[in-house]
Design an enzyme around this catalytic site. Structure first.
Site, PDB file in Angstrom:
ATOM      1  N   ASP A 122       6.691  -3.885   3.106  1.00 10.17           N
ATOM      2  CA  ASP A 122       8.026  -3.989   2.509  1.00 10.17           C
ATOM      3  C   ASP A 122       9.065  -3.219   3.312  1.00 10.17           C
ATOM      4  O   ASP A 122      10.195  -3.678   3.462  1.00 10.17           O
ATOM      5  CB  ASP A 122       7.997  -3.500   1.051  1.00 10.17           C
ATOM      6  CG  ASP A 122       7.540  -4.612   0.121  1.00 10.17           C
ATOM      7  OD1 ASP A 122       8.043  -5.738   0.278  1.00 10.17           O
ATOM      8  OD2 ASP A 122       6.679  -4.366  -0.729  1.00 10.17           O
ATOM      9  N   CYS A 142       0.052   2.913   3.930  1.00  8.58           N
ATOM     10  CA  CYS A 142      -0.894   2.004   3.271  1.00  8.58           C
ATOM     11  C   CYS A 142      -0.546   0.544   3.524  1.00  8.58           C
ATOM     12  O   CYS A 142      -1.269  -0.343   3.093  1.00  8.58           O
ATOM     13  CB  CYS A 142      -0.980   2.290   1.777  1.00  8.58           C
ATOM     14  SG  CYS A 142       0.557   1.998   0.903  1.00  8.58           S
TER      15      CYS A 142
HETATM   16  C1  PEP Z   1       3.569  -2.615   1.440  1.00  5.54           C
HETATM   17  O1  PEP Z   1       4.643  -3.097   1.074  1.00  5.54           O
HETATM   18  O2  PEP Z   1       3.353  -2.248   2.617  1.00  5.54           O
HETATM   19  C2  PEP Z   1       2.470  -2.461   0.478  1.00  5.54           C
HETATM   20  C3  PEP Z   1       1.377  -1.805   0.797  1.00  5.54           C
HETATM   21  O3  PEP Z   1       2.637  -3.047  -0.740  1.00  5.54           O
HETATM   22  P1  PEP Z   1       2.400  -4.637  -1.010  1.00  5.54           P
HETATM   23  O4  PEP Z   1       1.955  -5.246   0.290  1.00  5.54           O
HETATM   24  O5  PEP Z   1       1.394  -4.718  -2.087  1.00  5.54           O
HETATM   25  O6  PEP Z   1       3.769  -5.058  -1.422  1.00  5.54           O
HETATM   26 MG    MG Z   2       4.971  -3.309  -1.081  1.00 10.01          MG
END
Ligand code: PEP
Ligand code: MG
Length: 818
Positions: free
Chosen positions: A700, A747
C-alpha cells in the site's frame, strides 16, 4: 424551523458522496444520505404518504409543515422488484414521526443491490433551505438529521398549464418502470425543452418538470403513458423514453475495438509471484447448452435436486479437507443452498422451463445486478456464482466438469479461471497466465496454496498465444516465444535458484545474523492456522502479520467473539512460544465483505477501508479486540492497525483497548501500526509516542506514494517498492521510530524481494515478514550480508534517481551474499 428526523439508523453520509449523479448532483433535490445499519424505515416527520413505489424501495411523504421528502432506499434497488422490501404504508396514509414505513431485509437487499445508501431528499427545495445537517457519523432512527428553514418561495411550484400543442402515447419501455433515475433525467430534459405532462391511462397527471410527481404515478414497465405539452418537449421526452434509457442492461463486456497484436512480452500483476517456464496450454471451456422447455415441473425439480445434491456432496468433501480450498468450498456451499437462488429456480421450473434453464436464469438474476453495478469489488463474487452455475449444469449434464488433460510442466493460459476448474486439474501447472482475473480472487488463493506462480491482467493479447508456444512467466511478466538462448539461460537460472533454495532450506531453522553479527528477525505473513503450521515448519521465527480478513470474507455474517477467539487461539497454539502480530480487520477497497453492504466508492483505495472502516464500525473493532484479549499465548501477542494516516486514529483504538483490557483484567498487548500511507511515514516521530512498533505495508505504501492503483493492471506493473520515493518514506519511518526506541519491520511484498533486502537492512529495518515459502531464502540472504555495506547502499539509494539505480546499488551485495 422544521426538524427532519433520521428515517433510518445508520451512518450519515453527505449527498455528494452518494455514487449516483441523480442524487449527488441534486437532480431530485438537496438532502443527506444514510448508510443503514438497521432495516426499519420510519417517518421523518408527521405527514401524508404521497407514494410508495411498487418495488417498495422509495417513499415520498408530504410533511404537514410543507416539505415533501423522497426516501430512496439503496441504489438500483428498483431492479429487485420488491424483493427484500415490505411496505407498511400506502399512498394517502397518515403517519406520525417514527411510524414504520417499510421493513427492509438488509442482508437480502445488500447482497443484490449496488449500495444500501439511502438518500433523504427535499423535493420542493425552492421553498426550504437545509441547515444544520448531521455530521458524518452514526445516527439513530428518529434523531435529528437536518433542519429546514422556509425560504418564503412558493411551497409547490406552479405547473404551467399551457394548451397542449402535441401528444404522444406509448407503452413505457423502461425495464423497472419510471423510478428515480429516469424521472430525474426526464425532469432535466423538460427544464431544457419546455412544459409537458405525463398522463396515465386512468387520467392521473404529473408535470414532467417534477421528478417526484412523476414517481407518484408509479408507472410500471408496459403501462400506457401519454406525453402531452409543448411540441419540442413532447418529442424530446418521448424519444428519450423510447430509447429504454439504458434500463435494458447489457451484461456482456464490450469487445475491444482496436485490433490486438501479440507482442514479445506482456505485463500484468503477479497475483502469486515466482518463476515458471514451459509450453502454453490453453484452457478451453465449452459452454454447456441447456434446453429451455421442461418436461414437467415435477421431473425438472427432481433433476435439479439431484444435481445440487451431487454438487453439495463434492463441495462438502473439499470443505472437510484442510487447506485454502476448504473455505472457498464452504462459501460455494452457502451460495448453492441460498434460499433465494433456489426459490428463483423453482419459480422458473414451475413456469414450464427445464432445470438447467432455470438454474442458469436464477444465477444470472444475481449476477446481472452485480455486473451492472460496475463495482470491481464484486467481480470475484461473480466468478463464484458462475462457477456454481457451471458445476450444477455439468452435474445435470450427467458428468462432472471434464478435467482438461494438462500436459506436464505447462503454463496454463486462459482468459479467466474458475476455482473449480483449477481444482479439477489432474496435473499441477507450472504457472498460470490470465488475461483478466483478480489479485485477491479465490483462484489466486488456491494457486498460492499450490505454490503455482500466477500472473493476472495480461490483457486480450494473451488470447493470441497458441498452444505449445514457449513461455517464461516471471513475477508479473510473460515472455512469449523467447529465443532458445533466453530459454536456456532462464532454465539455468531456475536450476541455480532451486539449488540455492535447497541449501537455504537445510538451514531454515537457524537464526538470520549478518556477517557482522546483527540479528534480523525473519517472520511470516499468515492468513490461517494451516499457514501458521507451514510457517513454523519453514523456519519462521513468528508471525509479523496475521491478515485476519480470512475470517471475515465470503460469509453472510461477521464471525462473533467466540468464533474469532477460537481461530486466533489455533494460530497462537501453532506458533507456540513465537511472537504473533495480529492485524485488525483490513477490509474495504479491494477486500469486500458481502455482509458489510458498503456503498460503492469512486476511489475505493482512498475510501472507507482499514482503520477508517473500523472506527466507523466500532462494534466490529470492539468484538475483534475482545476476542484477541481472550487469547492465551506462550509468545508475545501484539496488535497492529492497518491504514493509519492520523495519530487520532491510533489514540482512539488505544483508549478502547485500554478500557477493554481493564474490563477483562488482562495485560495490555503491545499496539503498533502498519505504515501504509505517506502521512504515517512522514509523521512517524509523532506516531511513535503512541505506537509500540511500525511495520511497513510496502504494497500500500508504494501504491499511495507512486499514485498507482495496485489492482489496476494498466498501471500496477510500475509499482516498484525500490523507487527512491518509497525508500525515503521508509527511512523517515525508521528514524521517527528510533527517536522513541521503536523498531520498524516490513511486512509488505518488498520484504521478500531479494534486491530490496540489503537496502531495507541498511535503512535500519530489523524485522522482515514474508510468505512462509520465502522464509528460508530470505534468512540465507541475510546471513551473507554485511551491515556496513548495506548502510552505504541505503544512503546512496535515498538519493538515487530511480529504482533501476537502486537495484544496481544492491545487486553486488546480493551476489556476494549468495
Ligand atoms: C501491505 O499493504 O503491504 C500489506 C502488507 O497489507 P495488504 O497487502 O494486506 O494490504
Ligand atoms: Mg495493506
Amino acid at each position: 424551523m422544521i426538524i427532519i428526523a433520521g428515517p433510518l439508523a445508520g451512518w450519515v453520509t453527505p449527498l455528494d458522496e452518494v455514487p449516483d449523479p441523480v442524487f449527488a448532483d441534486r437532480m431530485l433535490g438537496d438532502g443527506v444520505a444514510i448508510d443503514p445499519t438497521d432495516g426499519r424505515l420510519v417517518a421523518p416527520g408527521d405527514g401524508t404518504i404521497e407514494s410508495v413505489h411498487p418495488a417498495g424501495h422509495a417513499v415520498t411523504i408530504a410533511l404537514d409543515a410543507g416539505p415533501v421528502l423522497l426516501l430512496h432506499v439503496g441504489l438500483d434497488t428498483v431492479a429487485l422488484d420488491g424483493e427484500g422490501f415490505t411496505p407498511g404504508v400506502k399512498a394517502g396514509d397518515r403517519v406520525a414521526t417514527g411510524d414504520l414505513l417499510v421493513t427492509i431485509d438488509l442482508d437480502a437487499v445488500g447482497r443484490r443491490a449496488r449500495s444500501l445508501v439511502t438518500p433523504v431528499v427535499v423535493t420542493n427545495g425552492d421553498a426550504f433551505a437545509i441547515e444544520e445537517p448531521a455530521a458524518p457519523g452514526v445516527i439513530a432512527a428518529g434523531a435529528p438529521l437536518f433542519v429546514l428553514r422556509p425560504t418564503g418561495a412558493a411551497a409547490v411550484p406552479a405547473v404551467a398549464k399551457a394548451m397542449p400543442e402535441a401528444e404522444r402515447t406509448l407503452a413505457l419501455p423502461l425495464a423497472h418502470g419510471l423510478h428515480a433515475r429516469p424521472a430525474a433525467r426526464i425532469a432535466a430534459l423538460a427544464a431544457e425543452t419546455g412544459a409537458a405532462d405525463l398522463v396515465t391511462a386512468d387520467g392521473r397527471t404529473a408535470s414532467a418538470k417534477s421528478a417526484v410527481a412523476m414517481l407518484a404515478l408509479a408507472l410500471r414497465h408496459g403501462d400506457m403513458v401519454t406525453v402531452r405539452g409543448d411540441t419540442a418537449a413532447v418529442s424530446a421526452i418521448a424519444e428519450l423514453l423510447e430509447t429504454g434509457m439504458g434500463e435494458h442492461r447489457a451484461v456482456a463486456a464490450p469487445m475491444p475495438a482496436a485490433p490486438v497484436t501479440l507482442p514479445d512480452r506482456l505485463t500484468g500483476i503477479a497475483a502469486v509471484p515466482g518463476l515458471a517456464i514451459g509450453p502454453a496450454f490453453r484452457l478451453r471451456t465449452t459452454a454447456i447448452a441447456v434446453r429451455e422447455e421442461g418436461q414437467s415441473p415435477a421431473l425438472e425439480r427432481q433433476a435439479l435436486g439431484a444435481a445440487r445434491f451431487k454438487v453439495r456432496k463434492a463441495l462438502e468433501e473439499v470443505a472437510r479437507r484442510a487447506g485454502d480450498g476448504a473455505g472457498i468450498a464452504a462459501a460455494h456451499l452457502a451460495f448453492l443452498d441460498d434460499p433465494e437462488v433456489s426459490a428463483a429456480a423453482e419459480r422458473t421450473i414451475d413456469a414450464g422451463k427445464s432445470a438447467g434453464f432455470a438454474w442458469r436464469a436464477a444465477i444470472e438474476g444475481f449476477v446481472a445486478p452485480l455486473l451492472a453495478s460496475a463495482d470491481r469489488r464484486f467481480a470475484e463474487r461473480i466468478d463464484d456464482l458462475r462457477d456454481l452455475e457451471h458445476r450444477v449444469l455439468a452435474a445435470l449434464d450427467g458428468g462432472a466438469a471434464a478435467a482438461p488433460a494438462l500436459p506436464e510442466a505447462a503454463i496454463l493460459v486462459a482468459d479467466d479461471l474458475l476455482p473449480s476448474q483449477l481444482m479439477a486439474l489432474d496435473t499441477r501447472p507450472a504457472g498460470i497466465a490470465l488475461a483478466r482475473g483478480g489479485a485477491t480472487s479465490h483462484v489466486a488463493i488456491i494457486a498460492a496454496g499450490m505454490g503455482v506462480p500466477m500472473t493476472i491482467g495480461l490483457g486480450p493479447a494473451l488470447g493470441l498465444v497458441e498452444d505449445g508456444t514457449d513461455l517464461i512467466l516471471a513475477d508479473g511478466a510473460l515472455t512469449i516465444a523467447p529465443s532458445a538462448a533466453v530459454m536456456a539461460a532462464t532454465r539455468a537460472d531456475a536450476d541455480a535458484r532451486a539449488v540455492r533454495r535447497k541449501a537455504a532450506e537445510a538451514r531454515a531453522h537457524e537464526p538470520a545474523v549478518t556477517t557482522d553479527g546483527i540479528a534480523i528477525e525473519v517472520v511470516a505473513n499468515l492468513g490461517s492456522a494451516a499457514d501458521a503450521r507451514a510457517a513454523v515448519a519453514a523456519g519462521a521465527e513468528g508471525c509479523g502479520l496475521l491478515r485476519t480478513e480470512f475470517l471475515f470474507l465470503d460469509r453472510a455474517q461477521p464471525p462473533g467473539e467466540a468464533e474469532q477467539r477460537a481461530a486466533y487461539q489455533a494460530i497462537a497454539d501453532a506458533l507456540g512460544p513465537r511472537p504473533l502480530i495480529v492485524r485488525t480487520l483490513d477490509i474495504g477497497a479491494d477486500k469486500p465483505a458481502p455482509w458489510l453492504a458498503l456503498a460503492a466508492e469512486e476511489n475505493p483505495a482512498l475510501g472507507l477501508r482499514g482503520i477508517r472502516l473500523q472506527l466507523a464500525r466500532r462494534d466490529l473493532l470492539e468484538t475483534q479486540l475482545r476476542a484477541l484479549l481472550g487469547v492465551r499465548t506462550e509468545g508475545a501477542l501484539s496488535i497492529m492497525l492497518p491504514m493509519v494516516a492520523d495519530r487520532a486514529e491510533l489514540s482512539a483504538v488505544r483508549a478502547l483497548l485500554v478500557r477493554l483490557a481493564d474490563d477483562a483484567g488482562v495485560a495490555l498487548p503491545a499496539l503498533g501500526i502498519m505504515v501504509e500511507t505517506p502521512a504515517a511515514a512522514l509523521t512517524a516521530a509523532s506516531l511513535a509516542e503512541d505506537a509500540a512498533f511500525f511495520s511497513i505495508g510496502s504494497n500500500d505504501l508504494s501504491q499511495y506514494a507512486l499514485a498507482r492503483d495496485r489492482t489496476n493492471p494498466a498501471v500496477a506493473a510500475g509499482l516498484d517498492g525500490l523507487h527512491p520515493a518509497v525508500l525515503r518514506l521508509i527511512d523517515e519511518t525508521v528514524r521517527g521510530g528510533a527517536i522513541h526506541g521503536r523498531w520498524t519491520g516490513v511486512c509488505g511484498g518488498l520484504a521478500s524481494v531479494p534486491e530490496a533486502v540489503p537496502v531495507l537492512l541498511g535503512l535500519g529495518v530489523t524485522e522482515l515478514s514474508v510468505p512462509p515459502a520465502a522464509v528460508a531464502e530470505i534468512k540465507a540472504l541475510v546471513r551473507g550480508l554485511d551491515m556496513g555495506r548495506c548502510r552505504g547502499a541505503a544512503r546512496a539509494a535515498l538519493i538515487a534517481p530511480d529504482a533501476d539505480t537502486v537495484r544496481a546499488l544492491s545487486r553486488p551485495l546480493m551476489e556476494d551474499a549468495a
